[in-house]
Design an enzyme around this catalytic site. Sequence first.
Site, PDB file in Angstrom:
ATOM      1  N   THR A 122       0.625  -1.185  -0.104  1.00 11.68           N
ATOM      2  CA  THR A 122       0.151  -0.107  -0.183  1.00 11.68           C
ATOM      3  C   THR A 122       1.061   1.169  -0.190  1.00 11.68           C
ATOM      4  O   THR A 122       2.010   0.943  -0.096  1.00 11.68           O
ATOM      5  CB  THR A 122      -0.976   0.119   1.450  1.00 11.68           C
ATOM      6  OG1 THR A 122      -0.517   0.233   1.682  1.00 11.68           O
ATOM      7  CG2 THR A 122      -1.823  -1.679   1.226  1.00 11.68           C
ATOM      8  N   CYS A 123       0.019   1.865   0.103  1.00 10.05           N
ATOM      9  CA  CYS A 123       0.708   3.754   0.147  1.00 10.05           C
ATOM     10  C   CYS A 123       2.079   4.002   1.544  1.00 10.05           C
ATOM     11  O   CYS A 123       2.518   4.402   1.815  1.00 10.05           O
ATOM     12  CB  CYS A 123       0.139   4.354  -0.016  1.00 10.05           C
ATOM     13  SG  CYS A 123      -0.708   5.321   1.540  1.00 10.05           S
ATOM     14  N   ARG A 178       3.358   0.830   2.902  1.00 15.35           N
ATOM     15  CA  ARG A 178       3.404  -0.534   3.690  1.00 15.35           C
ATOM     16  C   ARG A 178       3.792  -1.427   2.709  1.00 15.35           C
ATOM     17  O   ARG A 178       3.438  -1.879   1.396  1.00 15.35           O
ATOM     18  CB  ARG A 178       2.513  -0.819   4.907  1.00 15.35           C
ATOM     19  CG  ARG A 178       1.563  -1.710   4.767  1.00 15.35           C
ATOM     20  CD  ARG A 178       0.544  -2.395   5.626  1.00 15.35           C
ATOM     21  NE  ARG A 178       0.397  -1.821   6.300  1.00 15.35           N
ATOM     22  CZ  ARG A 178       0.702  -1.610   7.896  1.00 15.35           C
ATOM     23  NH1 ARG A 178       1.617  -2.100   8.179  1.00 15.35           N
ATOM     24  NH2 ARG A 178       0.343  -0.136   8.468  1.00 15.35           N
ATOM     25  N   ALA A 206      -6.973   6.992 -12.065  1.00 12.34           N
ATOM     26  CA  ALA A 206      -7.847   7.148 -11.551  1.00 12.34           C
ATOM     27  C   ALA A 206      -8.312   5.371 -10.712  1.00 12.34           C
ATOM     28  O   ALA A 206      -9.139   5.110 -10.412  1.00 12.34           O
ATOM     29  CB  ALA A 206      -8.842   7.459 -12.840  1.00 12.34           C
ATOM     30  N   GLY A 207      -7.169   5.057 -10.362  1.00 12.85           N
ATOM     31  CA  GLY A 207      -7.460   3.792  -9.559  1.00 12.85           C
ATOM     32  C   GLY A 207      -8.730   3.839  -8.813  1.00 12.85           C
ATOM     33  O   GLY A 207      -9.095   5.185  -8.117  1.00 12.85           O
ATOM     34  N   SER A 208      -7.765   3.532  -7.501  1.00 12.38           N
ATOM     35  CA  SER A 208      -8.989   3.298  -6.536  1.00 12.38           C
ATOM     36  C   SER A 208      -8.684   4.427  -4.985  1.00 12.38           C
ATOM     37  O   SER A 208      -9.291   5.007  -4.738  1.00 12.38           O
ATOM     38  CB  SER A 208      -8.389   1.976  -5.198  1.00 12.38           C
ATOM     39  OG  SER A 208      -7.483   1.770  -5.214  1.00 12.38           O
TER      40      SER A 208
END
Length: 470
Positions: free
Chosen positions: A49-50, A52, A190-192
């Site tokens: 993730t952003c 971890r 434009a992802g999650s």
Amino acid sequence: MNLLTVGMSHRSAPVRVLERVAISPEQIGKVLDELLHRDHLTEAFVVSTCNRVEVYAVAETFHGGLDDVTSVLARHAGAEVGELADHLYVYYAGAAVEHLFSVAAGLDSMVVGEAQILGQLRTAYGAADENGTVGKALHELAQQALRVGKRVHAETEIDDEGASVVSEALADGDAVLGGLAGRSALLVGAGSMGGLAAAQLRRAGIGEVVIANRTAANGERLAASLRADGVTARTVALAGLHDAIATADLVVTCTGAVGAVVTEDVVSAAIDGRGERPLVFCDLGLPRDTAPEVALLPGVTVVDLASLQQRLTEQRGAGESERAAAIVAEELRGYLAAQRSAEVTPTVTALRKRAAEVVDAELLRLDSRLPELEGKVRDELTRTVRRVVDKLLHAPTVRVKQLASVPGGAGYADALRELFELDPQTTALIGSPQADEVLDGGANVARTQRAKSAGRADLRDSTRQDGEDR
């Protein structure tokens, strides 16, 4: 289950190191495949993730598994293991389970209580499942972790302690601009994460959103959803970033690209002629989407994960986190107790299998000694013997599972094996994937022997009846 967790997060590493190790969705499959081709790993999934990057794996041995995971992470980052060692954390067995439950609860997030981590864990598990790198152990663990996370968010107000990294970054942007209402925003990606940013911007009363995305269809889909909610929205190609930046007040980047998408040259040319009108970049990418030099340009403020990490670490408090931690501790105790109880199951199964074999052998002996027994009498004796054995075994087998569920209870299974002289290899085999085949095979042998015995008895009865008729 020998669960091993090796990871790096905002707590252990600066963003410059995290972005080297970050694994994009396109790279996940390759990394998972490499992990499963190592000598000591049998299952694995990866959370990236952003803030971890973590590997959860079932390892045959601790040291072998640790070497395998760190080698893969280092190769992916283009670094030596020693370069990453100071920033990695390692958890094993129960400690690894506790860490995963804490992550799912949002207790380990940069913004405590963020709910997005549940979706990220679900995505990580789905990718591993699709690549065939999770088995029974990690499947059950991942599902339990998701349930723990949902319970924490349902029974506490931990969400109120911080919505998400996105909302915190936009809050910083709001402070610099003196409010987002009526402003113009450029959303790159434009992802999650881009979807979350768009929703936050809409709630903040943004005036216009321009979306630039590598896949035009995804960008247009997000723009259409914003327009449906009454927000002016349109899309541009990534090649048109210069013009879009020139008219924007806020730029949010979250592409997941490997290199910088927004360069100093593009921004420098775009802000020429803006005067004193401020421009804020919220860079949520890992690796960073915005070149570091952009922050040095006049009138430009860059809010990135590094600055967020510093601010949120200083603000971290307790509140609902204590209640959430109590739930995690309760769930951890229950999970580990169930695991310990399950570990004694092969021994209990082996004991019952041994008892069944003894019963079958004695019934065969009875058939040979008393061949004249009527069928009804023989059946009743069989049921009686089996009931007696089942009743004798019920208490010790139930009790040994209870005793094994407490910490240090593994010794009760060992005692059971010693007392009843159970073969350790047989017990281990029952706990393996071949267990059903072994048990079915044993049952088939017993059934065949009983059928042969019954056939011989029937033949003796038939012969005796023929003699009487003659």
